[in-house]
Design an enzyme around this catalytic site. Sequence first.
Site, short mmCIF file in Angstrom:
data_model
loop_
_atom_site.label_atom_id
_atom_site.label_comp_id
_atom_site.label_asym_id
_atom_site.label_seq_id
_atom_site.Cartn_x
_atom_site.Cartn_y
_atom_site.Cartn_z
CE LYS A 50 32.08 -2.14 30.95
NZ LYS A 50 30.72 -2.61 31.25
CG ASN A 51 29.37 -2.35 27.74
OD1 ASN A 51 29.88 -2.97 28.67
ND2 ASN A 51 28.80 -1.17 27.91
NE ARG A 102 21.86 -5.78 35.76
CZ ARG A 102 21.55 -6.08 34.51
NH1 ARG A 102 22.41 -5.85 33.57
NH2 ARG A 102 20.40 -6.64 34.23
CB CYS A 148 24.62 -2.05 40.11
SG CYS A 148 23.94 -1.37 38.62
NE ARG A 172 21.49 -2.28 35.05
CZ ARG A 172 22.78 -2.24 34.76
NH1 ARG A 172 23.63 -1.94 35.71
NH2 ARG A 172 23.21 -2.55 33.55
N PRO A 173 16.25 -4.67 36.33
CG PRO A 173 14.39 -3.69 35.34
CD PRO A 173 15.67 -3.36 36.05
CB ILE A 174 16.45 -9.80 33.96
CG1 ILE A 174 15.94 -10.69 35.08
CG2 ILE A 174 17.84 -9.26 34.30
CD1 ILE A 174 16.77 -11.97 35.26
CG ASP A 175 10.85 -6.62 32.99
OD1 ASP A 175 11.94 -6.08 33.30
OD2 ASP A 175 9.99 -6.04 32.32
CG LEU A 176 11.91 -5.74 28.97
CD1 LEU A 176 12.58 -4.45 28.47
CD2 LEU A 176 10.50 -5.87 28.40
CG ASP A 230 27.20 3.16 29.56
OD1 ASP A 230 27.43 2.12 28.91
OD2 ASP A 230 26.33 3.23 30.44
NE ARG A 272 32.41 -3.71 37.13
CZ ARG A 272 31.15 -3.25 36.97
NH1 ARG A 272 30.64 -2.40 37.83
NH2 ARG A 272 30.41 -3.65 35.96
C1 EPZ Z 1 23.96 -2.33 28.79
O1 EPZ Z 1 23.36 -2.74 30.00
C2 EPZ Z 1 25.37 -1.87 29.14
N1 EPZ Z 1 26.13 -2.97 29.74
C3 EPZ Z 1 25.31 -0.69 30.12
O2 EPZ Z 1 26.65 -0.25 30.33
C4 EPZ Z 1 24.52 0.44 29.48
O3 EPZ Z 1 24.39 1.50 30.40
C5 EPZ Z 1 23.12 -0.09 29.10
O4 EPZ Z 1 23.24 -1.22 28.22
C6 EPZ Z 1 22.29 0.98 28.38
O5 EPZ Z 1 22.94 1.38 27.21
C7 EPZ Z 1 26.65 -3.92 28.95
O6 EPZ Z 1 26.47 -3.92 27.75
C8 EPZ Z 1 27.47 -4.99 29.64
P1 EPZ Z 1 19.50 -2.27 29.28
P2 EPZ Z 1 21.92 -3.50 29.97
O7 EPZ Z 1 18.89 -3.62 29.48
O8 EPZ Z 1 21.78 -4.26 28.73
C9 EPZ Z 1 15.51 -1.35 31.61
C10 EPZ Z 1 28.56 0.33 31.58
O9 EPZ Z 1 28.79 1.31 32.31
N2 EPZ Z 1 15.26 -2.80 31.53
O10 EPZ Z 1 19.66 -1.77 27.89
O11 EPZ Z 1 21.80 -4.23 31.28
C11 EPZ Z 1 16.71 -1.01 32.50
O12 EPZ Z 1 16.33 -0.94 33.86
C12 EPZ Z 1 27.21 -0.37 31.66
O13 EPZ Z 1 29.36 -0.13 30.73
C13 EPZ Z 1 14.03 -3.29 31.94
O14 EPZ Z 1 13.14 -2.54 32.36
O15 EPZ Z 1 20.93 -2.27 29.98
C14 EPZ Z 1 17.12 0.33 31.95
O16 EPZ Z 1 16.30 1.33 32.49
C15 EPZ Z 1 26.32 0.21 32.74
N3 EPZ Z 1 13.81 -4.64 31.86
C16 EPZ Z 1 16.84 0.20 30.44
O17 EPZ Z 1 15.91 -0.88 30.32
C17 EPZ Z 1 14.75 -5.52 31.38
O18 EPZ Z 1 14.47 -6.74 31.32
C18 EPZ Z 1 18.07 -0.10 29.59
O19 EPZ Z 1 18.70 -1.21 30.19
C19 EPZ Z 1 16.01 -4.99 30.98
C20 EPZ Z 1 16.23 -3.63 31.06
#
Ligand code: EPZ
Length: 421
Positions: free
Chosen positions: A22-23, A92, A116, A121-125, A307, A399
């Site tokens: 999925k990912n 998301r 969620c 789930r911030p997107i600042d980065l 996960d 999902r």
């Molecule tokens: C991906 O989400 C996966 N989803 C998630 O799987 C997985 O848990 C996650 O990576 C971590 O491995 C998909 O690939 C579709 P991140 P992603 O950005 O990319 C923080 C599942 O169950 N962060 O790597 O959204 C964030 O809050 C799902 O299949 C910021 O601070 O996760 C978290 O603490 C759930 N700022 C950490 O980084 C940002 O701009 C990792 O999040 C982005 C993220």
Amino acid sequence: MDRIVIEGGVPLRGEVVVSGSKNSTLPILAATLMTSEPCVIRHVPDLSDVRFMLDIIRYLGAEVTQPDKNTVRIHAARLQGVAPYDLVRKMRASVCLLGPLVVRLKSCRVSIPGGCVIGPRPIDLHIKGLNALGAGLTLEEGYVVAHAQGLKGTRVGMGGRYGSTVLGTANVMMAACLAEGMTVIENAAIEPELLDLADFLNAMGARVSGHGTATIVVEGTGKLHGADYRVIPDRMEAGTFLAAAAITRGDVLVKQIMPGHVLAVNRVLEEAGFDLTSGPDWVRLRTVGETRAQDVVTNPYPGFPTDMQAQMMALMCVTPGASVFTERVFPDRFMHVSELQRMGAQIEMEGATAVVKGVDHLSAAPVMASDLRASAALMLAGLVARGKTEIRRVYHIDRGYEHIDDKLRALGARIQRVRET
Ligand code: EPZ
């Protein structure tokens, strides 16, 4: 809303074939928008998250056809650039449309994905990385709005307080493919799904290198062409079936996977006393004797995956001894704890840490699924609990797991899906 009813107590035995990731699929589907030529993506899992992403891609103007349930053909000859809230809120991961739309359309509006149950789930980065390339992203009334002229390659860091960001790295890597000049992405995420995305981008004519290391280098090209690509197997589904074999003290061979992607999970299972053997595309778990609880600390790849945290906690709830779970990626990701406690699990929460004491048995109870992996944990608990466990809001499971009730039934589980009219 469907319910799943599981009567516990059957050791799972047999073989199970894992579906496509999925990912991997979600960002690769988004990347098809970066070319006006048709792309064919194979080994796509039949999941509601994939259907949501295809609905958004259709809404954006691409032609989407499915020769079969696991193959998707996308032809984004013409696109419009608004991904509305009522579509984006359903998933998301649709945030990974940002990169492709910014480079293809220069201007676009993508609704900010909600939080969620696993936490904010911030997107600042994402915004920092894309703006470093010149995307001109601003936040306006719940939307991320892009005003890109032409993107220019640059050096950008993707590290945050919880390590790197998987989809943030995906967005910047995709956008960099059509930026002018070279981009160096530092502190890049190295999850296998990003390697898969990079391989797909290179199949489209991009020039991505260093993927799988913390420094990815992208040489911008003026244009990308269509590609025909098969996504990797789903390592979380593989890990979930290994945990299902373990919790029921069974003997299961998990097939069509990449064993190298589940090493951290296998290590915990081996330390706990299960017997694991593996071949080129399979791992077998057998229960051979006493087992003992193990601590789990989640980390970015190649560490123990967040996960799989909920699923491993379900196993430790019925494994002799005490285990400490530390969640270093999503500190709030403990929605499954209260439902497991309702089934008799002994879990004490201390901030982003859970202390689990193995009990002799769990008891069936009506429980509520809350997020994808928490739902998987409740199913695992139901496989071993005394009595019939009823799990509601099963749409969370659908999902991310393709026909998981059918696959578990084929391994001997007494599991039924009750369709709610
Ligand atoms: C991906 O989400 C996966 N989803 C998630 O799987 C997985 O848990 C996650 O990576 C971590 O491995 C998909 O690939 C579709 P991140 P992603 O950005 O990319 C923080 C599942 O169950 N962060 O790597 O959204 C964030 O809050 C799902 O299949 C910021 O601070 O996760 C978290 O603490 C759930 N700022 C950490 O980084 C940002 O701009 C990792 O999040 C982005 C993220």
